[in-house]
Write an enzyme that holds these catalytic residues in place. Structure first.
Site, PDB file in Angstrom:
ATOM      1  N   TYR A 144       0.838  -1.203   0.000  1.00 43.24           N
ATOM      2  CA  TYR A 144       0.000   0.000   0.000  1.00 43.24           C
ATOM      3  C   TYR A 144       0.876   1.258   0.000  1.00 43.24           C
ATOM      4  O   TYR A 144       0.726   2.125  -0.857  1.00 43.24           O
ATOM      5  CB  TYR A 144      -0.887  -0.046   1.236  1.00 43.24           C
ATOM      6  CG  TYR A 144      -1.888   1.073   1.389  1.00 43.24           C
ATOM      7  CD1 TYR A 144      -3.035   1.122   0.600  1.00 43.24           C
ATOM      8  CD2 TYR A 144      -1.718   2.065   2.356  1.00 43.24           C
ATOM      9  CE1 TYR A 144      -3.973   2.143   0.768  1.00 43.24           C
ATOM     10  CE2 TYR A 144      -2.644   3.078   2.529  1.00 43.24           C
ATOM     11  CZ  TYR A 144      -3.780   3.115   1.738  1.00 43.24           C
ATOM     12  OH  TYR A 144      -4.702   4.113   1.919  1.00 43.24           O
ATOM     13  N   GLU A 146       4.161   1.768  -0.627  1.00 39.20           N
ATOM     14  CA  GLU A 146       5.023   1.982  -1.798  1.00 39.20           C
ATOM     15  C   GLU A 146       4.171   2.153  -3.065  1.00 39.20           C
ATOM     16  O   GLU A 146       4.545   2.891  -3.969  1.00 39.20           O
ATOM     17  CB  GLU A 146       6.026   0.834  -1.974  1.00 39.20           C
ATOM     18  CG  GLU A 146       7.001   0.681  -0.816  1.00 39.20           C
ATOM     19  CD  GLU A 146       8.039   1.813  -0.698  1.00 39.20           C
ATOM     20  OE1 GLU A 146       7.855   2.891  -1.288  1.00 39.20           O
ATOM     21  OE2 GLU A 146       9.032   1.594   0.013  1.00 39.20           O
ATOM     22  N   VAL A 186      -9.721   0.952  13.094  1.00 35.06           N
ATOM     23  CA  VAL A 186      -9.866   1.056  14.541  1.00 35.06           C
ATOM     24  C   VAL A 186     -11.217   1.637  14.968  1.00 35.06           C
ATOM     25  O   VAL A 186     -11.837   1.128  15.925  1.00 35.06           O
ATOM     26  CB  VAL A 186      -8.674   1.834  15.157  1.00 35.06           C
ATOM     27  CG1 VAL A 186      -8.666   3.298  14.771  1.00 35.06           C
ATOM     28  CG2 VAL A 186      -8.649   1.672  16.645  1.00 35.06           C
ATOM     29  N   LYS A 207      -0.413   2.968  22.981  1.00 38.07           N
ATOM     30  CA  LYS A 207       0.275   4.271  23.112  1.00 38.07           C
ATOM     31  C   LYS A 207       0.444   4.947  21.754  1.00 38.07           C
ATOM     32  O   LYS A 207       0.777   6.130  21.681  1.00 38.07           O
ATOM     33  CB  LYS A 207       1.663   4.072  23.722  1.00 38.07           C
ATOM     34  CG  LYS A 207       1.627   3.794  25.207  1.00 38.07           C
ATOM     35  CD  LYS A 207       3.044   3.784  25.747  1.00 38.07           C
ATOM     36  CE  LYS A 207       3.040   3.396  27.217  1.00 38.07           C
ATOM     37  NZ  LYS A 207       4.310   2.786  27.619  1.00 38.07           N
ATOM     38  N   GLN A 208       0.286   4.157  20.666  1.00 42.93           N
ATOM     39  CA  GLN A 208       0.441   4.762  19.337  1.00 42.93           C
ATOM     40  C   GLN A 208      -0.679   5.781  19.116  1.00 42.93           C
ATOM     41  O   GLN A 208      -1.768   5.641  19.668  1.00 42.93           O
ATOM     42  CB  GLN A 208       0.436   3.677  18.239  1.00 42.93           C
ATOM     43  CG  GLN A 208      -0.855   2.941  17.994  1.00 42.93           C
ATOM     44  CD  GLN A 208      -1.069   1.742  18.915  1.00 42.93           C
ATOM     45  OE1 GLN A 208      -0.659   1.735  20.067  1.00 42.93           O
ATOM     46  NE2 GLN A 208      -1.764   0.724  18.412  1.00 42.93           N
TER      47      GLN A 208
HETATM   48  P1  NAD Z   1     -12.872   1.752   0.731  1.00 45.08           P
HETATM   49  O1  NAD Z   1     -12.213   0.432   0.777  1.00 45.08           O
HETATM   50  O2  NAD Z   1     -14.182   1.920   1.410  1.00 45.08           O
HETATM   51  O3  NAD Z   1     -13.032   2.265  -0.756  1.00 45.08           O
HETATM   52  C1  NAD Z   1     -12.199   1.881  -1.814  1.00 45.08           C
HETATM   53  C2  NAD Z   1     -13.059   1.593  -3.019  1.00 45.08           C
HETATM   54  O4  NAD Z   1     -12.216   1.232  -4.129  1.00 45.08           O
HETATM   55  C3  NAD Z   1     -14.012   0.411  -2.805  1.00 45.08           C
HETATM   56  O5  NAD Z   1     -15.299   0.748  -3.249  1.00 45.08           O
HETATM   57  C4  NAD Z   1     -13.402  -0.711  -3.634  1.00 45.08           C
HETATM   58  O6  NAD Z   1     -14.349  -1.656  -4.057  1.00 45.08           O
HETATM   59  C5  NAD Z   1     -12.771   0.070  -4.769  1.00 45.08           C
HETATM   60  N1  NAD Z   1     -11.673  -0.642  -5.426  1.00 45.08           N
HETATM   61  C6  NAD Z   1     -10.640  -1.313  -4.853  1.00 45.08           C
HETATM   62  N2  NAD Z   1      -9.839  -1.838  -5.788  1.00 45.08           N
HETATM   63  C7  NAD Z   1     -10.380  -1.490  -7.000  1.00 45.08           C
HETATM   64  C8  NAD Z   1     -10.025  -1.749  -8.351  1.00 45.08           C
HETATM   65  N3  NAD Z   1      -8.930  -2.471  -8.658  1.00 45.08           N
HETATM   66  N4  NAD Z   1     -10.821  -1.253  -9.332  1.00 45.08           N
HETATM   67  C9  NAD Z   1     -11.929  -0.540  -9.033  1.00 45.08           C
HETATM   68  N5  NAD Z   1     -12.318  -0.274  -7.779  1.00 45.08           N
HETATM   69  C10 NAD Z   1     -11.543  -0.745  -6.764  1.00 45.08           C
HETATM   70  O7  NAD Z   1     -11.805   2.790   1.331  1.00 45.08           O
HETATM   71  P2  NAD Z   1     -11.908   4.360   1.617  1.00 45.08           P
HETATM   72  O8  NAD Z   1     -11.590   4.563   3.028  1.00 45.08           O
HETATM   73  O9  NAD Z   1     -13.168   4.903   1.064  1.00 45.08           O
HETATM   74  O10 NAD Z   1     -10.668   4.893   0.774  1.00 45.08           O
HETATM   75  C11 NAD Z   1     -10.810   5.537  -0.478  1.00 45.08           C
HETATM   76  C12 NAD Z   1      -9.460   6.068  -0.938  1.00 45.08           C
HETATM   77  O11 NAD Z   1      -8.941   7.001   0.019  1.00 45.08           O
HETATM   78  C13 NAD Z   1      -8.401   4.984  -1.113  1.00 45.08           C
HETATM   79  O12 NAD Z   1      -7.635   5.277  -2.261  1.00 45.08           O
HETATM   80  C14 NAD Z   1      -7.543   5.137   0.129  1.00 45.08           C
HETATM   81  O13 NAD Z   1      -6.217   4.724  -0.109  1.00 45.08           O
HETATM   82  C15 NAD Z   1      -7.624   6.635   0.388  1.00 45.08           C
HETATM   83  N6  NAD Z   1      -7.378   6.932   1.814  1.00 45.08           N
HETATM   84  C16 NAD Z   1      -8.298   6.631   2.764  1.00 45.08           C
HETATM   85  C17 NAD Z   1      -8.023   6.903   4.104  1.00 45.08           C
HETATM   86  C18 NAD Z   1      -9.013   6.606   5.202  1.00 45.08           C
HETATM   87  O14 NAD Z   1      -8.700   6.830   6.362  1.00 45.08           O
HETATM   88  N7  NAD Z   1     -10.214   6.158   4.932  1.00 45.08           N
HETATM   89  C19 NAD Z   1      -6.794   7.457   4.454  1.00 45.08           C
HETATM   90  C20 NAD Z   1      -5.870   7.713   3.448  1.00 45.08           C
HETATM   91  C21 NAD Z   1      -6.167   7.467   2.119  1.00 45.08           C
HETATM   92  N1  UDP Z   2      -5.948  -0.762  16.135  1.00 45.11           N
HETATM   93  C1  UDP Z   2      -6.250  -1.304  17.368  1.00 45.11           C
HETATM   94  N2  UDP Z   2      -7.293  -2.174  17.436  1.00 45.11           N
HETATM   95  C2  UDP Z   2      -8.065  -2.510  16.373  1.00 45.11           C
HETATM   96  C3  UDP Z   2      -7.758  -1.947  15.116  1.00 45.11           C
HETATM   97  C4  UDP Z   2      -6.678  -1.067  15.037  1.00 45.11           C
HETATM   98  O1  UDP Z   2      -5.588  -1.012  18.377  1.00 45.11           O
HETATM   99  O2  UDP Z   2      -9.004  -3.305  16.540  1.00 45.11           O
HETATM  100  C5  UDP Z   2      -4.822   0.202  16.041  1.00 45.11           C
HETATM  101  C6  UDP Z   2      -3.802  -0.123  14.953  1.00 45.11           C
HETATM  102  O3  UDP Z   2      -2.810  -0.986  15.457  1.00 45.11           O
HETATM  103  C7  UDP Z   2      -3.255   1.263  14.642  1.00 45.11           C
HETATM  104  C8  UDP Z   2      -4.452   2.202  14.876  1.00 45.11           C
HETATM  105  O4  UDP Z   2      -5.361   1.455  15.672  1.00 45.11           O
HETATM  106  O5  UDP Z   2      -2.241   1.594  15.537  1.00 45.11           O
HETATM  107  C9  UDP Z   2      -5.155   2.627  13.581  1.00 45.11           C
HETATM  108  O6  UDP Z   2      -5.457   1.478  12.833  1.00 45.11           O
HETATM  109  P1  UDP Z   2      -6.244   1.519  11.455  1.00 45.11           P
HETATM  110  O7  UDP Z   2      -6.168   0.144  10.877  1.00 45.11           O
HETATM  111  O8  UDP Z   2      -7.582   2.110  11.666  1.00 45.11           O
HETATM  112  O9  UDP Z   2      -5.440   2.566  10.562  1.00 45.11           O
HETATM  113  P2  UDP Z   2      -3.885   2.749  10.185  1.00 45.11           P
HETATM  114  O10 UDP Z   2      -3.039   1.863  11.055  1.00 45.11           O
HETATM  115  O11 UDP Z   2      -3.803   2.371   8.756  1.00 45.11           O
HETATM  116  O12 UDP Z   2      -3.628   4.172  10.460  1.00 45.11           O
END
Ligand code: NAD
Ligand code: UDP
Length: 311
Positions: A144, A146, A186, A207-208
């Site tokens: 993810y 990279e 989370v 603690k994270q």
């Molecule tokens: P999500 O998993 O709910 O949405 C991702 C969508 O992309 C899904 O509808 C999935 O079916 C579709 N998808 C996955 N692979 C696909 C492919 N090969 N072709 C077509 N569709 C595909 O996640 P989200 O939280 O809504 O995230 C949306 C975007 O925002 C992502 O690119 C994610 O990396 C980025 N993002 C989200 C967060 C967050 O906290 N939610 C943080 C940083 C970046």
């Molecule tokens: N986490 C947790 N319990 C859970 C799910 C996640 O303690 O049931 C922690 C996870 O280890 C991370 C933080 O919550 O430190 C955020 O996790 P999430 O998967 O929501 O997002 P990301 O790690 O991608 O920021």
């Protein structure tokens, strides 16, 4: 009326974006392979004649005459993006190439949903856009992290080499209604566990830290970025700088839900970033004083109501 393509439009963030773009009087094509998204997220939009849902995988080329592209297709939760890491890399990298190729062909503006994960386990706190990050290139998260870093490079180079009008935002942890309740993130995990009276699974000692942004604030930032002048290319951090430890988050959710759940400490996953908080000064400056409006308590109340209604 603009024609706008949203890849990943049936996902959590994508469905909110499609809704907002339609409300503003645009025509929207939602492209999704439904890997982590769902038709349920967009069912309320299907009657709108200006909305079109297309089942398509972004790793295959797609063509449509559009004015703008928001590229969101990609699983976002660690358990989903680690399920098939090679596919995650193809989605981020080949998906970006296909969408940038389309933008070039039809002269569309294109916005990339990048992520705070490009900073990896950051050694600088809070994280400004100028920080290059600390990513393990062969770790569990690398497919993810990279992949998204490579996509940023593709976006910048299509801009420099081919004059494609690109926009890159780095999204920090975002939550809201329509999060998939089984995707392991989370906030959804803790709320669902608290509502069901199950143990709250805190990884490590909790603690994270993370800084959680409500989805409406993100959508506003995304749209302002797309509408900004062409020379505002980014990357620009979009997140809420209020930082909280995972342990404090667990306690807050137990309190807000009036739950009897107990905290259960489990092993910390590999390469889990220890701290994360956006520096949003650039977003404020470039995006017309954009800043988050929804507090963590207000946002959590909203999501708790949502999960109560579907459990
Ligand atoms: P999500 O998993 O709910 O949405 C991702 C969508 O992309 C899904 O509808 C999935 O079916 C579709 N998808 C996955 N692979 C696909 C492919 N090969 N072709 C077509 N569709 C595909 O996640 P989200 O939280 O809504 O995230 C949306 C975007 O925002 C992502 O690119 C994610 O990396 C980025 N993002 C989200 C967060 C967050 O906290 N939610 C943080 C940083 C970046
Ligand atoms: N986490 C947790 N319990 C859970 C799910 C996640 O303690 O049931 C922690 C996870 O280890 C991370 C933080 O919550 O430190 C955020 O996790 P999430 O998967 O929501 O997002 P990301 O790690 O991608 O920021």
């Amino acid at each position: 009326m603009k024609k706008i393509l949203v890849t990943g439009g049936a996902g959590f963030i994508g469905s909110h974006l499609c809704e907002r773009l339609l409300k503003e009087g645009n025509e929207v094509i939602c492209l999704d392979n439904y890997f982590t998204g769902s038709k349920k997220n967009i069912v309320h939009l299907l009657d709108n004649p200006y909305f079109e849902a297309v089942r398509h995988d972004v790793t295959e080329p797609y063509f449509a005459e559009v004015d703008e592209i928001y590229n969101l297709a990609c699983p976002a939760s660690p358990i989903h993006y680690q399920h098939d890491p090679i596919k995650t890399i193809k989605t981020t990298v080949v998906g970006a190439i296909n969408m940038l190729g389309l933008a070039k062909k039809v002269n569309a503006k294109i916005l990339q949903a990048s992520t705070s994960e490009v900073y990896g386990d950051p050694e600088i706190h809070p994280q400004p856009e100028s920080y290059w990050g600390n990513v393990n290139p062969i770790g569990l998260r690398s497919c993810y992290d990279e992949g998204k870093r490579c996509a940023e490079s593709l976006f910048i180079n299509y801009h420099k080499q081919n004059n494609v009008r690109v926009k890159i935002i780095r999204i920090f942890n975002t939550y809201g209604t329509r999060m998939n309740m089984n995707d392991g993130r989370v906030i959804s995990n803790f709320i669902v566990q608290a509502l069901k009276g199950e143990n709250i699974t805190v990884y490590g000692e909790g603690k994270q830290t993370r800084s959680f942004q409500y989805v409406d604030d993100l959508i506003e930032g995304m749209i302002r970025m797309m509408e900004a002048e062409d020379n505002v290319v980014g990357p620009v951090n979009i997140g809420n700088p209020t930082e909280t430890s995972i342990l404090d988050l667990a306690k807050k959710i137990v309190k807000l839900t009036n739950s009897n759940s107990k905290l259960l400490f489990e092993e910390l996953p590999q390469d889990d970033p220890m701290q994360r908080k956006p520096d949003i000064s650039l977003a404020k400056k470039m995006l017309n004083n954009w800043q988050p409006q929804v507090s963590l308590d207000e946002g959590l109340e909203e999501v708790i109501r949502y999960f109560k209604s579907i459990i």
